[in-house]
Scaffold this motif. Structure first.
Motif, PDB file in Angstrom:
ATOM      1  N   ILE A  66       0.838  -1.208   0.000  1.00  9.72           N
ATOM      2  CA  ILE A  66       0.000   0.000   0.000  1.00  9.72           C
ATOM      3  C   ILE A  66       0.865   1.248   0.000  1.00  9.72           C
ATOM      4  O   ILE A  66       0.611   2.199  -0.740  1.00  9.72           O
ATOM      5  N   LYS A  67       1.920   1.236   0.809  1.00  9.08           N
ATOM      6  CA  LYS A  67       2.810   2.403   0.866  1.00  9.08           C
ATOM      7  C   LYS A  67       3.542   2.616  -0.458  1.00  9.08           C
ATOM      8  O   LYS A  67       3.711   3.747  -0.907  1.00  9.08           O
ATOM      9  N   GLN A  68       3.958   1.537  -1.105  1.00  7.06           N
ATOM     10  CA  GLN A  68       4.602   1.661  -2.414  1.00  7.06           C
ATOM     11  C   GLN A  68       3.628   2.205  -3.450  1.00  7.06           C
ATOM     12  O   GLN A  68       3.986   3.053  -4.272  1.00  7.06           O
ATOM     13  N   ALA A  69       2.380   1.729  -3.409  1.00 12.75           N
ATOM     14  CA  ALA A  69       1.374   2.202  -4.357  1.00 12.75           C
ATOM     15  C   ALA A  69       1.072   3.680  -4.140  1.00 12.75           C
ATOM     16  O   ALA A  69       0.837   4.427  -5.095  1.00 12.75           O
ATOM     17  N   ARG A  70       1.077   4.125  -2.890  1.00 15.81           N
ATOM     18  CA  ARG A  70       0.849   5.545  -2.600  1.00 15.81           C
ATOM     19  C   ARG A  70       1.990   6.396  -3.124  1.00 15.81           C
ATOM     20  O   ARG A  70       1.762   7.462  -3.701  1.00 15.81           O
ATOM     21  N   ILE A  71       3.220   5.929  -2.945  1.00 17.56           N
ATOM     22  CA  ILE A  71       4.382   6.692  -3.413  1.00 17.56           C
ATOM     23  C   ILE A  71       4.377   6.789  -4.934  1.00 17.56           C
ATOM     24  O   ILE A  71       4.726   7.824  -5.498  1.00 17.56           O
ATOM     25  N   LEU A  72       3.955   5.731  -5.605  1.00 15.40           N
ATOM     26  CA  LEU A  72       3.920   5.730  -7.073  1.00 15.40           C
ATOM     27  C   LEU A  72       2.634   6.336  -7.633  1.00 15.40           C
ATOM     28  O   LEU A  72       2.367   6.228  -8.822  1.00 15.40           O
ATOM     29  N   SER A  73       1.820   6.940  -6.772  1.00 14.52           N
ATOM     30  CA  SER A  73       0.566   7.615  -7.145  1.00 14.52           C
ATOM     31  C   SER A  73      -0.474   6.668  -7.722  1.00 14.52           C
ATOM     32  O   SER A  73      -1.323   7.081  -8.519  1.00 14.52           O
ATOM     33  N   LEU A  74      -0.413   5.413  -7.367  1.00 19.62           N
ATOM     34  CA  LEU A  74      -1.454   4.480  -7.767  1.00 19.62           C
ATOM     35  C   LEU A  74      -2.625   4.534  -6.791  1.00 19.62           C
ATOM     36  O   LEU A  74      -3.755   4.215  -7.154  1.00 19.62           O
ATOM     37  N   LEU A  75      -2.347   4.937  -5.548  1.00 18.66           N
ATOM     38  CA  LEU A  75      -3.369   5.104  -4.512  1.00 18.66           C
ATOM     39  C   LEU A  75      -3.224   6.494  -3.909  1.00 18.66           C
ATOM     40  O   LEU A  75      -2.103   6.988  -3.772  1.00 18.66           O
ATOM     41  N   PRO A  76      -4.318   7.122  -3.518  1.00 19.99           N
ATOM     42  CA  PRO A  76      -4.196   8.418  -2.836  1.00 19.99           C
ATOM     43  C   PRO A  76      -3.781   8.220  -1.380  1.00 19.99           C
ATOM     44  O   PRO A  76      -4.071   7.188  -0.774  1.00 19.99           O
ATOM     45  N   PHE A  77      -3.076   9.221  -0.818  1.00 22.74           N
ATOM     46  CA  PHE A  77      -2.733   9.157   0.595  1.00 22.74           C
ATOM     47  C   PHE A  77      -3.986   9.355   1.445  1.00 22.74           C
ATOM     48  O   PHE A  77      -4.142   8.744   2.480  1.00 22.74           O
ATOM     49  N   LEU A  78      -4.873  10.240   1.010  1.00 16.39           N
ATOM     50  CA  LEU A  78      -6.145  10.483   1.688  1.00 16.39           C
ATOM     51  C   LEU A  78      -7.260  10.363   0.683  1.00 16.39           C
ATOM     52  O   LEU A  78      -7.096  10.715  -0.483  1.00 16.39           O
ATOM     53  N   ASN A  79      -8.407   9.917   1.147  1.00 19.46           N
ATOM     54  CA  ASN A  79      -9.575   9.821   0.282  1.00 19.46           C
ATOM     55  C   ASN A  79     -10.493  10.984   0.607  1.00 19.46           C
ATOM     56  O   ASN A  79     -11.202  10.958   1.605  1.00 19.46           O
ATOM     57  N   ASN A  80     -10.475  12.045  -0.209  1.00 24.50           N
ATOM     58  CA  ASN A  80     -11.213  13.269   0.074  1.00 24.50           C
ATOM     59  C   ASN A  80     -12.372  13.478  -0.892  1.00 24.50           C
ATOM     60  O   ASN A  80     -12.580  14.569  -1.387  1.00 24.50           O
TER      61      ASN A  80
END
Length: 115
Positions: A66-80
Motif C-alpha cells: 500500500i505504501k509503495q502504491a501511494r508513493i507511485l501515485s497508484l493510490l491516494p494518501f487520503l480519500n477526500n
C-alpha cells in the motif's frame, strides 16, 4: 449434574470457519490494486490486522504494498471525495454569482452607450 462435572462439558455451538481473505495463489504486490483496495478504509487508512484477519507476515506485506502504491501515485494518501464535492458546489456558486454581477454591469454599461 454436579458442579464439578459441568466445567468440563463443551458447548454445542456450531462454528463456521471463515475463509482467509488472501488465497495462496494471490500475489501481494503494489500492482495488484484489486487486492490492496480491500484492506483500505473509506478514509484511506490501512485496516488493522485484526479487522483484516491476516497473518503477521501478510499484514506486513500488505502495508508495504500500500505504501509503495501511494508513493507511485497508484493510490491516494487520503480519500477526500466528500471534500471535493463541497469544493465543486462552492465554485459553482461563485461562478454563478460572478456571472450575475457581470450581467448587471453589462446592462448598465449598455444603457449609457448610444448606438
Amino acid at each position: 449434574m454436579d458442579k464439578s462435572n459441568r466445567l468440563f462439558l463443551k458447548s454445542k455451538r456450531s462454528f463456521r470457519r471463515r475463509l482467509p481473505p488472501i488465497q495462496s495463489g494471490d500475489r501481494i504486490d503494489y500492482k495488484n490494486m484489486s487486492l490492496i483496495s480491500r484492506f483500505i478504509s473509506e478514509q484511506g487508512k490501512i485496516l488493522s490486522r485484526r479487522v483484516n484477519r491476516l497473518t503477521l507476515k501478510q499484514q506486513r506485506l500488505i502495508t508495504i504494498a500500500i505504501k509503495q502504491a501511494r508513493i507511485l501515485s497508484l493510490l491516494p494518501f487520503l480519500n477526500n471525495e466528500k471534500q471535493f464535492q463541497k469544493n465543486d458546489l462552492t465554485t459553482r456558486t461563485i461562478t454563478t454569482f460572478n456571472f450575475e454581477i457581470w450581467n448587471c454591469i453589462d446592462t448598465r454599461y449598455q444603457k449609457n452607450i448610444v448606438y
